[in-house]
Scaffold this active site. Structure first.
Site, PDB file in Angstrom:
ATOM      1  N   SER A 171     -10.687  38.591  39.462  1.00 50.85           N
ATOM      2  CA  SER A 171      -9.753  38.942  38.393  1.00 50.85           C
ATOM      3  C   SER A 171      -9.166  40.328  38.640  1.00 50.85           C
ATOM      4  CB  SER A 171     -10.510  38.948  37.067  1.00 50.85           C
ATOM      5  OG  SER A 171      -9.729  39.536  36.059  1.00 50.85           O
ATOM      6  N   TYR A 180     -16.866  42.605  30.544  1.00 52.71           N
ATOM      7  CA  TYR A 180     -16.234  41.608  31.421  1.00 52.71           C
ATOM      8  C   TYR A 180     -15.780  42.278  32.727  1.00 52.71           C
ATOM      9  CZ  TYR A 180     -12.979  38.165  33.267  1.00 52.71           C
ATOM     10  OH  TYR A 180     -12.321  37.289  34.095  1.00 52.71           O
TER      11      TYR A 180
HETATM   12  N1  LIG Z   1      -7.607  32.653  32.496  1.00 50.24           N
HETATM   13  C1  LIG Z   1      -7.398  33.869  32.982  1.00 50.24           C
HETATM   14  O1  LIG Z   1      -6.479  34.580  32.556  1.00 50.24           O
HETATM   15  C2  LIG Z   1      -8.259  34.386  34.101  1.00 50.24           C
HETATM   16  C3  LIG Z   1      -7.809  35.514  34.809  1.00 50.24           C
HETATM   17  C4  LIG Z   1      -8.595  36.028  35.845  1.00 50.24           C
HETATM   18  C5  LIG Z   1      -9.788  35.405  36.169  1.00 50.24           C
HETATM   19  N2  LIG Z   1     -10.205  34.313  35.466  1.00 50.24           N
HETATM   20  C6  LIG Z   1     -11.477  33.702  35.865  1.00 50.24           C
HETATM   21  O2  LIG Z   1     -11.245  32.344  36.151  1.00 50.24           O
HETATM   22  C7  LIG Z   1     -12.463  31.625  36.041  1.00 50.24           C
HETATM   23  C8  LIG Z   1     -12.191  30.324  35.317  1.00 50.24           C
HETATM   24  O3  LIG Z   1     -11.717  30.625  34.028  1.00 50.24           O
HETATM   25  P1  LIG Z   1     -10.533  29.824  33.349  1.00 50.24           P
HETATM   26  O4  LIG Z   1      -9.421  30.759  33.110  1.00 50.24           O
HETATM   27  O5  LIG Z   1     -10.262  28.559  34.052  1.00 50.24           O
HETATM   28  O6  LIG Z   1     -11.168  29.578  31.897  1.00 50.24           O
HETATM   29  P2  LIG Z   1     -11.977  28.338  31.282  1.00 50.24           P
HETATM   30  O7  LIG Z   1     -11.066  27.185  31.129  1.00 50.24           O
HETATM   31  O8  LIG Z   1     -12.656  28.903  30.100  1.00 50.24           O
HETATM   32  O9  LIG Z   1     -13.027  27.976  32.418  1.00 50.24           O
HETATM   33  C9  LIG Z   1     -14.269  28.605  32.523  1.00 50.24           C
HETATM   34  C10 LIG Z   1     -15.250  27.586  33.002  1.00 50.24           C
HETATM   35  O10 LIG Z   1     -16.520  28.217  33.222  1.00 50.24           O
HETATM   36  C11 LIG Z   1     -17.484  27.387  32.653  1.00 50.24           C
HETATM   37  N3  LIG Z   1     -18.742  28.041  32.347  1.00 50.24           N
HETATM   38  C12 LIG Z   1     -19.018  28.988  31.427  1.00 50.24           C
HETATM   39  N4  LIG Z   1     -20.338  29.258  31.415  1.00 50.24           N
HETATM   40  C13 LIG Z   1     -20.900  28.467  32.351  1.00 50.24           C
HETATM   41  C14 LIG Z   1     -22.222  28.257  32.812  1.00 50.24           C
HETATM   42  N5  LIG Z   1     -23.264  28.926  32.277  1.00 50.24           N
HETATM   43  N6  LIG Z   1     -22.438  27.369  33.813  1.00 50.24           N
HETATM   44  C15 LIG Z   1     -21.415  26.673  34.359  1.00 50.24           C
HETATM   45  N7  LIG Z   1     -20.149  26.789  33.928  1.00 50.24           N
HETATM   46  C16 LIG Z   1     -19.901  27.685  32.948  1.00 50.24           C
HETATM   47  C17 LIG Z   1     -16.838  26.836  31.396  1.00 50.24           C
HETATM   48  O11 LIG Z   1     -17.587  25.728  30.938  1.00 50.24           O
HETATM   49  P3  LIG Z   1     -17.699  25.333  29.366  1.00 50.24           P
HETATM   50  O12 LIG Z   1     -16.381  24.765  28.987  1.00 50.24           O
HETATM   51  O13 LIG Z   1     -18.800  24.338  29.364  1.00 50.24           O
HETATM   52  O14 LIG Z   1     -18.050  26.566  28.623  1.00 50.24           O
HETATM   53  C18 LIG Z   1     -15.480  26.482  31.966  1.00 50.24           C
HETATM   54  O15 LIG Z   1     -15.535  25.246  32.626  1.00 50.24           O
HETATM   55  C19 LIG Z   1     -13.437  32.571  35.328  1.00 50.24           C
HETATM   56  O16 LIG Z   1     -14.338  33.089  36.288  1.00 50.24           O
HETATM   57  C20 LIG Z   1     -12.550  33.680  34.805  1.00 50.24           C
HETATM   58  O17 LIG Z   1     -13.235  34.896  34.728  1.00 50.24           O
HETATM   59  C21 LIG Z   1      -9.471  33.790  34.448  1.00 50.24           C
END
Ligand SMILES: NC(=O)c1ccc[n+]([C@@H]2O[C@H](COP(=O)([O-])OP(=O)(O)OC[C@H]3O[C@@H](n4cnc5c(N)ncnc54)[C@H](OP(=O)(O)O)[C@@H]3O)[C@@H](O)[C@H]2O)c1
Length: 317
Positions: free
Chosen positions: A143, A156
């Site tokens: 990120s 975070y």
């Molecule tokens: N969206 C953004 O703006 C953004 C920007 C930079 C980086 N990121 C990074 O991108 C990655 C994915 O996020 P996303 O944006 O796609 O959001 P998201 O849709 O909330 O996806 C996050 C995923 O992580 C899973 N997760 C959480 N706790 C977990 C655990 N204990 N074991 C296994 N899985 C777990 C969630 O599962 P559940 O649904 O079961 O909770 C969900 O499937 C993250 O690492 C985030 O930090 C996101």
């Protein structure tokens, strides 16, 4: 021809879900995707989308995997019938947004455990076999918040900064093993990430003083604008994962957007940190564009930085 075996964490939604679909439906049919989920009860959207996309039979398999639970990681690993994972994608992550003093009990530990220790657990499980086979790729969802700190995201950012050190350290070591580590640095992406933030948006806000609460609301308005202007679709972001996956000699870092690079560079061009702190404060809390004006005043006050730099994403990511 042996297919490339890919295991991805966090596939219930967002980037993980879209990456699993993208690879499983790749016209080359050269990927076998293990899409893992913390809770298999949430696999509906992934399976429905896979059907709609016409993913060939056997291209996608879902497995339960909670990165906080070493037994669940071992159980998922044992179910990989090919006996190897060629590409490990450490994507699972959880946000934590709000004043530090407003975080609910357990939230800090939970977020560090998912984002940092969870990634370490995955690497401890899968890296030894890759080293033995002298082949493998590890992609970690990084990120902008791991390269420059964002206000109201202290824990975070701490977790994502830590991932940078973790991956950089391993990349140096792993060169002779033929194992490549890449961090895919994402800016704001349109996913359910904000709604799934640990402890809800802001946490227990009445634990924070009125001035901090006021700054938090200002920051949220700034975030709304940044996400509106700079937010990427997950489909766009996953193409950068494919770029890293296909590179003959993968780099340590790939960026899904260049929009925030001037601010990242500012951190390094003034190692004291003062320039970055001043510019980031100005951007997050004196964002005239978020208040409805054209932002010219804020730019003039910040002096050295131009419009695009000041409007770089300082939103929760
Ligand atoms: N969206 C953004 O703006 C953004 C920007 C930079 C980086 N990121 C990074 O991108 C990655 C994915 O996020 P996303 O944006 O796609 O959001 P998201 O849709 O909330 O996806 C996050 C995923 O992580 C899973 N997760 C959480 N706790 C977990 C655990 N204990 N074991 C296994 N899985 C777990 C969630 O599962 P559940 O649904 O079961 O909770 C969900 O499937 C993250 O690492 C985030 O930090 C996101």
């Amino acid at each position: 021809m042996d297919r490339t075996v890919v295991l991805i964490t966090g596939c219930s939604s967002g980037i993980g879900l879209h990456l699993a679909l993208r690879l499983a439906s790749d016209p080359s049919q050269s990927f076998k995707v293990y899409a893992t989920l913390r809770d298999l009860a949430s696999q509906g959207p992934l399976l429905e989308a896979a059907q709609a996309r016409g993913c060939p039979p056997g291209s996608l398999e879902t497995l339960q995997l909670d990165v906080r639970d070493a037994d669940s990681i071992a159980a998922a690993q044992a179910r990989v019938t090919e006996g190897r994972v060629d590409v490990l994608v450490c994507n699972a992550g959880r946000g934590l947004v709000g004043p530090l003093e407003a975080h609910k009990e357990g939230s800090v530990d939970a977020v560090l455990d998912v984002n940092l220790t969870g990634t370490v657990r995955m690497l401890q499980a899968f890296l030894p076999d890759m080293k033995r086979r002298r082949s493998g790729r590890i992609l970690v969802t990084g990120s902008i918040g791991g390269l420059m700190a964002l206000p109201f995201n202290a824990v975070y950012c701490a977790s994502k900064f830590a991932l940078e050190g973790l991956c950089e350290s391993l990349a140096i070591l792993l060169q002779p093993f033929g194992v490549h580590v890449s961090v895919i640095e994402c800016g704001p992406v349109h996913t359910p990430f904000p709604e799934k933030a640990e402890g809800g948006l802001g946490g227990v806000l009445d634990r924070a003083d009125a001035e901090t609460r006021d700054l938090f609301y200002r920051y949220l308005r700034h975030c709304e604008r940044v996400i509106r202007e700079a937010g990427q679709d997950p489909e766009e972001v996953v193409e950068v994962f494919l770029q890293a996956l296909r590179a003959p000699r993968p780099a340590l870092r790939y960026f899904t957007t260049e929009r925030f690079l001037p601010l990242v560079q500012l951190r390094f061009s003034d190692p004291s940190g003062s320039s970055y702190v001043a510019a980031a404060h100005q951007s997050a809390f004196h964002d005239k564009a978020a208040e409805g004006s054209d932002g010219a005043g804020a730019e003039a006050e910040a002096g050295k930085l131009g419009a695009s730099e000041l409007r770089a994403p300082l939103a929760p990511q």
